[in-house]
Design a protein around this motif. Structure first.
Motif, PDB file in Angstrom:
ATOM      1  N   VAL A 188       0.839  -1.233   0.084  1.00  0.00           N
ATOM      2  CA  VAL A 188      -0.128  -0.028  -0.109  1.00  0.00           C
ATOM      3  C   VAL A 188       0.898   1.262   0.124  1.00  0.00           C
ATOM      4  O   VAL A 188       0.776   2.058  -0.822  1.00  0.00           O
ATOM      5  CB  VAL A 188      -0.987  -0.192   1.223  1.00  0.00           C
ATOM      6  CG1 VAL A 188      -1.686   1.319   1.486  1.00  0.00           C
ATOM      7  CG2 VAL A 188      -2.028  -1.194   1.160  1.00  0.00           C
ATOM      8  N   GLU A 189       1.774   1.223   0.774  1.00  0.00           N
ATOM      9  CA  GLU A 189       2.691   2.457   0.833  1.00  0.00           C
ATOM     10  C   GLU A 189       3.584   2.606  -0.414  1.00  0.00           C
ATOM     11  O   GLU A 189       3.810   3.688  -1.211  1.00  0.00           O
ATOM     12  CB  GLU A 189       3.961   2.239   1.992  1.00  0.00           C
ATOM     13  CG  GLU A 189       3.416   2.450   3.581  1.00  0.00           C
ATOM     14  CD  GLU A 189       4.440   2.387   4.248  1.00  0.00           C
ATOM     15  OE1 GLU A 189       4.413   1.857   5.402  1.00  0.00           O
ATOM     16  OE2 GLU A 189       5.874   2.694   3.903  1.00  0.00           O
ATOM     17  N   ALA A 190       3.887   1.831  -1.110  1.00  0.00           N
ATOM     18  CA  ALA A 190       4.755   1.810  -2.245  1.00  0.00           C
ATOM     19  C   ALA A 190       3.734   2.257  -3.511  1.00  0.00           C
ATOM     20  O   ALA A 190       4.306   2.969  -4.293  1.00  0.00           O
ATOM     21  CB  ALA A 190       5.205   0.400  -2.688  1.00  0.00           C
ATOM     22  N   SER A 191       2.453   1.731  -3.405  1.00  0.00           N
ATOM     23  CA  SER A 191       1.640   2.156  -4.511  1.00  0.00           C
ATOM     24  C   SER A 191       1.268   3.485  -4.133  1.00  0.00           C
ATOM     25  O   SER A 191       1.180   4.255  -5.464  1.00  0.00           O
ATOM     26  CB  SER A 191       0.330   1.261  -4.436  1.00  0.00           C
ATOM     27  OG  SER A 191      -0.682   1.554  -5.466  1.00  0.00           O
ATOM     28  N   LEU A 192       0.793   4.079  -3.088  1.00  0.00           N
ATOM     29  CA  LEU A 192       0.586   5.462  -2.884  1.00  0.00           C
ATOM     30  C   LEU A 192       1.936   6.337  -3.168  1.00  0.00           C
ATOM     31  O   LEU A 192       1.307   7.376  -3.711  1.00  0.00           O
ATOM     32  CB  LEU A 192       0.112   5.603  -1.391  1.00  0.00           C
ATOM     33  CG  LEU A 192      -1.313   5.023  -0.826  1.00  0.00           C
ATOM     34  CD1 LEU A 192      -1.408   5.225   0.645  1.00  0.00           C
ATOM     35  CD2 LEU A 192      -2.457   5.464  -1.589  1.00  0.00           C
TER      36      LEU A 192
ATOM     37  N   GLY B 227       2.594   9.635  -6.171  1.00  0.00           N
ATOM     38  CA  GLY B 227       2.760  10.724  -5.474  1.00  0.00           C
ATOM     39  C   GLY B 227       2.169  11.409  -4.156  1.00  0.00           C
ATOM     40  O   GLY B 227       1.769  12.257  -4.066  1.00  0.00           O
ATOM     41  N   LEU B 228       1.275  10.340  -3.579  1.00  0.00           N
ATOM     42  CA  LEU B 228       0.382  10.455  -2.501  1.00  0.00           C
ATOM     43  C   LEU B 228       1.071  10.353  -1.186  1.00  0.00           C
ATOM     44  O   LEU B 228       1.972   9.325  -1.079  1.00  0.00           O
ATOM     45  CB  LEU B 228      -0.579   9.676  -2.490  1.00  0.00           C
ATOM     46  CG  LEU B 228      -1.575   9.694  -3.672  1.00  0.00           C
ATOM     47  CD1 LEU B 228      -2.789   8.612  -3.906  1.00  0.00           C
ATOM     48  CD2 LEU B 228      -2.416  11.199  -3.605  1.00  0.00           C
ATOM     49  N   PRO B 229       0.911  10.979  -0.162  1.00  0.00           N
ATOM     50  CA  PRO B 229       1.547  11.023   1.224  1.00  0.00           C
ATOM     51  C   PRO B 229       1.059   9.496   1.879  1.00  0.00           C
ATOM     52  O   PRO B 229      -0.163   9.204   1.398  1.00  0.00           O
ATOM     53  CB  PRO B 229       1.067  12.059   2.060  1.00  0.00           C
ATOM     54  CG  PRO B 229      -0.041  12.486   1.318  1.00  0.00           C
ATOM     55  CD  PRO B 229       0.061  12.348   0.010  1.00  0.00           C
ATOM     56  N   VAL B 230       1.800   8.935   2.671  1.00  0.00           N
ATOM     57  CA  VAL B 230       1.179   7.609   3.374  1.00  0.00           C
ATOM     58  C   VAL B 230       0.960   7.993   4.893  1.00  0.00           C
ATOM     59  O   VAL B 230       1.961   8.537   5.417  1.00  0.00           O
ATOM     60  CB  VAL B 230       2.172   6.687   3.373  1.00  0.00           C
ATOM     61  CG1 VAL B 230       1.664   5.201   4.027  1.00  0.00           C
ATOM     62  CG2 VAL B 230       2.458   6.270   1.825  1.00  0.00           C
ATOM     63  N   ASP B 231      -0.455   8.093   5.294  1.00  0.00           N
ATOM     64  CA  ASP B 231      -0.604   8.140   6.509  1.00  0.00           C
ATOM     65  C   ASP B 231      -1.712   7.080   7.012  1.00  0.00           C
ATOM     66  O   ASP B 231      -2.826   7.117   6.610  1.00  0.00           O
ATOM     67  CB  ASP B 231      -1.228   9.655   6.765  1.00  0.00           C
ATOM     68  CG  ASP B 231      -1.551  10.005   8.070  1.00  0.00           C
ATOM     69  OD1 ASP B 231      -1.274   9.260   9.210  1.00  0.00           O
ATOM     70  OD2 ASP B 231      -1.975  11.232   8.455  1.00  0.00           O
ATOM     71  N   ARG B 232      -1.179   6.197   7.902  1.00  0.00           N
ATOM     72  CA  ARG B 232      -1.879   5.270   8.016  1.00  0.00           C
ATOM     73  C   ARG B 232      -2.077   5.086   9.735  1.00  0.00           C
ATOM     74  O   ARG B 232      -1.498   5.400  10.547  1.00  0.00           O
ATOM     75  CB  ARG B 232      -1.320   3.725   7.899  1.00  0.00           C
ATOM     76  CG  ARG B 232      -1.979   2.514   8.520  1.00  0.00           C
ATOM     77  CD  ARG B 232      -1.075   1.781   9.706  1.00  0.00           C
ATOM     78  NE  ARG B 232      -2.125   0.861  10.142  1.00  0.00           N
ATOM     79  CZ  ARG B 232      -1.354   0.201  11.338  1.00  0.00           C
ATOM     80  NH1 ARG B 232      -0.166   0.259  11.877  1.00  0.00           N
ATOM     81  NH2 ARG B 232      -2.224  -0.634  12.062  1.00  0.00           N
ATOM     82  N   ARG B 233      -3.635   5.028  10.185  1.00  0.00           N
ATOM     83  CA  ARG B 233      -4.003   4.766  11.367  1.00  0.00           C
ATOM     84  C   ARG B 233      -4.757   3.343  11.746  1.00  0.00           C
ATOM     85  O   ARG B 233      -5.165   2.901  10.988  1.00  0.00           O
ATOM     86  CB  ARG B 233      -5.057   5.809  11.803  1.00  0.00           C
ATOM     87  CG  ARG B 233      -4.753   7.226  11.380  1.00  0.00           C
ATOM     88  CD  ARG B 233      -3.532   7.865  12.285  1.00  0.00           C
ATOM     89  NE  ARG B 233      -2.824   9.044  11.645  1.00  0.00           N
ATOM     90  CZ  ARG B 233      -3.262  10.535  11.958  1.00  0.00           C
ATOM     91  NH1 ARG B 233      -4.274  10.396  12.851  1.00  0.00           N
ATOM     92  NH2 ARG B 233      -2.734  11.039  11.252  1.00  0.00           N
TER      93      ARG B 233
END
Ligand code: ZN
Length: 379
Positions: A49-53, A57-63
């Motif tokens: 998921v991180e690699a794809s985002l 060009g999207l930031p990665v913020d996971r909760r």
């Protein structure tokens, strides 16, 4: 009412490796996603998921996610979304995570997307959430003005999960046709807020047909973590066809009886689709189904590994008080059991449930299928 309604997610994407394209699809919806996933799910998909985002060009913020889609957990997620400044929230995980994220995204006023990692329920495509108490008891349906902007399913991730998830999804999706058929006969409104279209009803029936042909080979294939054409069809039936079919075709007795079963603590360890399957058996009994239809349904779903008796959901068939409590909850005002084409009382539900164990055991013994074993939370 004479208005017919059909609703659906804006985009549905499915296939092996689809997770690698999550970023490009989310980028069409927003520029600041907030991903919600529990630690177990994040452990096996977080990297992808991180690699794809990032690639999009999207930031990665996971909760994280607390485990139960309760009103309190939804409110907590609203706070997370608001404080993060996200413009789209992405649920990665199972039906509980997805239901909580849809409800939170709606309250926070952002768009939402779902990336189910299992095909265990038909939650991902709908514009409603089921809210439970923190103990896991059914509390309420919440309806939203729109469906998810994106539902993305990676078939290989689904095949890698324990087969029990796919099996539960088959139970949830088989109910869709039984309930849509009842709704179309009664002329009741659907979960989409109008009468069923022929499209919604037909999709529910297609879900049934696809599962009848493909569920058993698909369950065998995912036991070896393989993605076959049968697996792809069952993932689509469980997620897309059943999702559209239940929402725009209508729910009836099977899900109301599921909701009644959640009032019994002994059933809380079972998956949604397992309890729904017992609800389907009970609905067939209430309908006075042809003996051959009831027998075939019990044989097929037992072979798939789904419960077809009270015993298997942790309730003794001679426990009249508990059965009465289930029947009362299942027939509460506003429950979808009142979409059946005839009146259903608590007595009717209690009689149907009480009758199931002896009959299902006979059918299973005659078919050389396993005799029901009591479910306990120690399993
Ligand atoms: Zn369901």
């Amino acid at each position: 009412m004479t208005i017919r309604t059909m609703i659906s997610p804006a985009r549905y994407v499915q296939g092996p490796g689809a997770i690698h394209r999550l970023g490009e699809h989310v980028a069409q919806i927003g520029s600041k996603p907030l991903v919600v996933a529990d630690d177990v799910v994040w452990g096996f998909v977080g990297h992808d998921v991180e690699a794809s985002l990032s690639a999009a060009g999207l930031p990665v913020d996971r909760r994280g996610f607390g485990g139960v889609p309760s009103a309190k957990e939804v409110d907590r997620l609203v706070g997370e979304i608001t404080s993060s400044g996200a413009d789209v929230v992405v649920a990665v995980g199972g039906g509980s995570t997805i239901d909580a994220v849809k409800a939170a995204g709606h309250l926070a006023g952002v768009r939402w997307a779902n990336a189910p990692t299992v095909a265990s329920t038909d939650a991902p495509c709908s514009a409603l959430s089921v809210i439970y108490t923190e103990d896991g008891e059914f509390e309420a349906y919440r309806f939203f003005p729109r469906n998810p902007d994106l539902v993305l399913v990676d078939s290989q991730i689904v095949a890698n999960a324990p087969a029990e998830f796919l099996i539960a999804g088959v139970g949830d999706a088989l109910a869709t046709w039984l309930e849509a058929r009842a709704t179309s006969r009664s002329g009741s409104p659907t979960m989409a807020g109008g009468l069923p279209t022929v499209t919604g009803t037909a999709l529910a029936q297609l879900s049934w047909d696809v599962l009848w042909e493909n569920a058993l080979p698909a369950i065998d294939a995912v036991r070896d973590k393989q993605v076959t054409p049968a697996v792809e069809k069952v993932i689509e039936a469980n997620t897309l066809l059943s999702g559209l079919g239940f929402e725009s075709g209508g729910l009836a007795a099977a899900h109301a009886i599921h909701n009644g079963l959640t009032s019994v603590a002994a059933t809380h360890g079972l998956a949604h689709g397992q309890k729904v399957n017992l609800g389907s058996v009970a609905q067939l009994v209430l309908e006075g189904a042809a003996p051959s239809d009831l027998r075939e349904f019990i044989e097929f779903t037992t072979a798939a590994g789904l419960p077809t008796t009270l015993t298997e959901v942790g309730i003794r068939p001679d426990d009249a008080d508990t059965i009465r409590a289930v029947a009362t909850a299942a027939t509460a005002e506003g429950e979808t059991i009142h979409s059946m084409p005839f009146e259903v009382t608590p007595n009717d539900v209690a009689a149907a449930l009480t009758s199931i164990d002896r009959h299902a055991t006979r059918i299973r013994n005659n078919a050389h299928l396993p005799t029901p074993k009591p479910y306990t939370t120690q399993h």
